[in-house]
Design an enzyme around this catalytic site. Structure first.
Site, PDB file in Angstrom:
ATOM      1  N   ASP A  17      18.099  38.751  29.408  1.00  0.00           N
ATOM      2  CA  ASP A  17      18.238  37.893  30.609  1.00  0.00           C
ATOM      3  C   ASP A  17      17.079  37.810  31.399  1.00  0.00           C
ATOM      4  O   ASP A  17      16.550  38.975  31.335  1.00  0.00           O
ATOM      5  CB  ASP A  17      19.589  38.280  31.129  1.00  0.00           C
ATOM      6  CG  ASP A  17      19.977  37.216  32.357  1.00  0.00           C
ATOM      7  OD1 ASP A  17      19.764  35.976  32.134  1.00  0.00           O
ATOM      8  OD2 ASP A  17      20.854  37.493  32.872  1.00  0.00           O
ATOM      9  N   ASN A  65      26.094  28.346  27.440  1.00  0.00           N
ATOM     10  CA  ASN A  65      24.696  28.046  27.538  1.00  0.00           C
ATOM     11  C   ASN A  65      24.429  26.394  27.090  1.00  0.00           C
ATOM     12  O   ASN A  65      23.475  25.997  27.455  1.00  0.00           O
ATOM     13  CB  ASN A  65      23.701  28.705  26.748  1.00  0.00           C
ATOM     14  CG  ASN A  65      23.459  30.331  27.273  1.00  0.00           C
ATOM     15  OD1 ASN A  65      23.244  31.119  26.539  1.00  0.00           O
ATOM     16  ND2 ASN A  65      23.373  30.334  28.699  1.00  0.00           N
TER      17      ASN A  65
HETATM   18  C1  IPE Z   1      23.914  35.353  28.863  1.00  0.00           C
HETATM   19  O1  IPE Z   1      22.905  35.175  29.839  1.00  0.00           O
HETATM   20  C2  IPE Z   1      23.629  34.807  27.602  1.00  0.00           C
HETATM   21  C3  IPE Z   1      22.439  35.283  27.063  1.00  0.00           C
HETATM   22  C4  IPE Z   1      21.549  36.247  27.477  1.00  0.00           C
HETATM   23  C5  IPE Z   1      22.288  34.495  25.590  1.00  0.00           C
HETATM   24  P1  IPE Z   1      23.252  34.023  30.798  1.00  0.00           P
HETATM   25  O2  IPE Z   1      21.967  33.965  31.899  1.00  0.00           O
HETATM   26  O3  IPE Z   1      23.733  32.630  30.191  1.00  0.00           O
HETATM   27  O4  IPE Z   1      24.457  34.686  31.564  1.00  0.00           O
HETATM   28  P2  IPE Z   1      25.043  34.275  33.229  1.00  0.00           P
HETATM   29  O5  IPE Z   1      25.291  32.567  33.199  1.00  0.00           O
HETATM   30  O6  IPE Z   1      24.031  34.844  34.094  1.00  0.00           O
HETATM   31  O7  IPE Z   1      26.453  35.415  33.536  1.00  0.00           O
HETATM   32  C1  IPE Z   2      18.088  34.467  29.028  1.00  0.00           C
HETATM   33  O1  IPE Z   2      17.178  34.150  30.159  1.00  0.00           O
HETATM   34  C2  IPE Z   2      17.931  33.446  27.947  1.00  0.00           C
HETATM   35  C3  IPE Z   2      19.249  32.599  27.375  1.00  0.00           C
HETATM   36  C4  IPE Z   2      20.229  32.827  28.248  1.00  0.00           C
HETATM   37  C5  IPE Z   2      19.200  31.664  26.550  1.00  0.00           C
HETATM   38  P1  IPE Z   2      18.158  32.956  31.157  1.00  0.00           P
HETATM   39  O2  IPE Z   2      17.490  31.638  30.900  1.00  0.00           O
HETATM   40  O3  IPE Z   2      19.240  33.050  31.276  1.00  0.00           O
HETATM   41  O4  IPE Z   2      16.945  33.505  32.498  1.00  0.00           O
HETATM   42  P2  IPE Z   2      17.549  33.411  34.072  1.00  0.00           P
HETATM   43  O5  IPE Z   2      18.689  34.259  33.935  1.00  0.00           O
HETATM   44  O6  IPE Z   2      17.628  32.032  34.330  1.00  0.00           O
HETATM   45  O7  IPE Z   2      16.378  34.179  34.852  1.00  0.00           O
HETATM   46 MG    MG Z   3      20.253  34.090  32.759  1.00  0.00          MG
END
Ligand code: IPE
Ligand code: IPE
Ligand code: MG
Length: 249
Positions: A17, A65
């Site tokens: 994340d 997602n």
């Molecule tokens: C969790 O991260 C999903 C992945 C790492 C693929 P998100 O960024 O989607 O999770 P939330 O929305 O902050 O809970």
């Molecule tokens: C994790 O990074 C990757 C996916 C969930 C695909 P994020 O895209 O969630 O990054 P933040 O949480 O917005 O910083």
């Molecule tokens: Mg995220």
């Protein structure tokens, strides 16, 4: 701090994340964070093996997602395809077994084809496994497993009265995988976000503020060292477990 290989957790699972925030902090588009995130995937795949880990599961795309802006979803699918195309050669050369968990049948057909090829061509490797959680959601997994289990009962292949966790868990996507020992989440968030909820029942958790694009082998080693300082009791008392043998040497 060097981590003794014999103390490494068998299965490490990571909620990758912070790609978006990493990019935003640098005035870059979110997709640039995802691109850098792919580089980290490469580094960490081999770092984990060097540190003695036998199985690494990376949460790459959740069912939730899909609700992100369409251009980000499209870019993520494009990156995934690019990554799989490029990595197959590396996996074969470095003997990495690959597999994916999740509702992969709902991914773009090009990605599905690459997943099939990569899984097939690496299936005979046994020392180290990389698992990508793609279009994965723990609740959906339980629903899918319940449906498959019910069908097996209806077909006379399972007896409802025998319903134990050992039996039911064979219908999860992770059927032939050991449970994760250590779950790491980067970016400072301290939630599960629908990741391996059943399998992580007795996992140890490690949260780090480091954003995924900045996560290094040293960060992974620190997580493993922390894991090794803990006592996993699985419901027993400390006394029942005997002398603590976990402190890193
Ligand atoms: C969790 O991260 C999903 C992945 C790492 C693929 P998100 O960024 O989607 O999770 P939330 O929305 O902050 O809970
Ligand atoms: C994790 O990074 C990757 C996916 C969930 C695909 P994020 O895209 O969630 O990054 P933040 O949480 O917005 O910083
Ligand atoms: Mg995220």
């Amino acid at each position: 701090m060097p981590v003794p290989l014999e103390n490494a957790p068998h299965h490490v699972a990571i909620i990758m994340d912070g790609n978006g925030r990493w990019a935003k902090q640098r005035g870059l588009p979110r997709i640039e964070g995802h691109r850098r995130g792919v580089e980290t995937v490469r580094t960490v795949t081999f770092a984990a093996r060097d540190l003695g880990v036998r199985m690494l599961t990376l949460y790459a795309f959740s069912i939730e997602n899909w609700k992100r802006p369409q251009d980000e979803v499209g870019a993520l699918m494009g990156l995934l395809e690019y990554y799989l195309r490029k990595e197959l050669e590396t996996f074969v050369r470095d003997r990495v077994r690959f597999r994916a968990i999740g509702r992969t049948e709902e991914l773009p057909t090009g990605v599905q084809q690459l997943l099939r090829t990569t899984t097939e061509e690496t299936r005979h490797f046994s020392d180290y496994t990389l698992v990508l959680a793609l279009n994965y959601g723990a609740r959906t997994e339980v629903v899918d497993a319940a449906r498959a289990y019910a069908a097996a009962v209806a077909a006379g292949k399972e007896k409802l009265n025998d319903g134990s966790w050992a039996t039911f868990s064979r219908y999860l996507y992770t059927a032939d995988m050991p449970d994760p020992d250590l779950v790491i989440r980067t970016s400072g968030e301290t939630r599960m976000s629908n990741f391996l909820l059943m399998q992580a029942a007795y996992a140890e958790f490690y949260f780090t503020p480091v954003q995924w694009p900045d996560f290094t082998k040293a960060d992974l080693a620190a997580a493993i060292a922390d894991f090794n300082r803990r006592e996993r009791r699985f419901g027993l008392t400390s006394e029942q477990l005997g002398p603590v043998k976990t402190v890193a040497k």
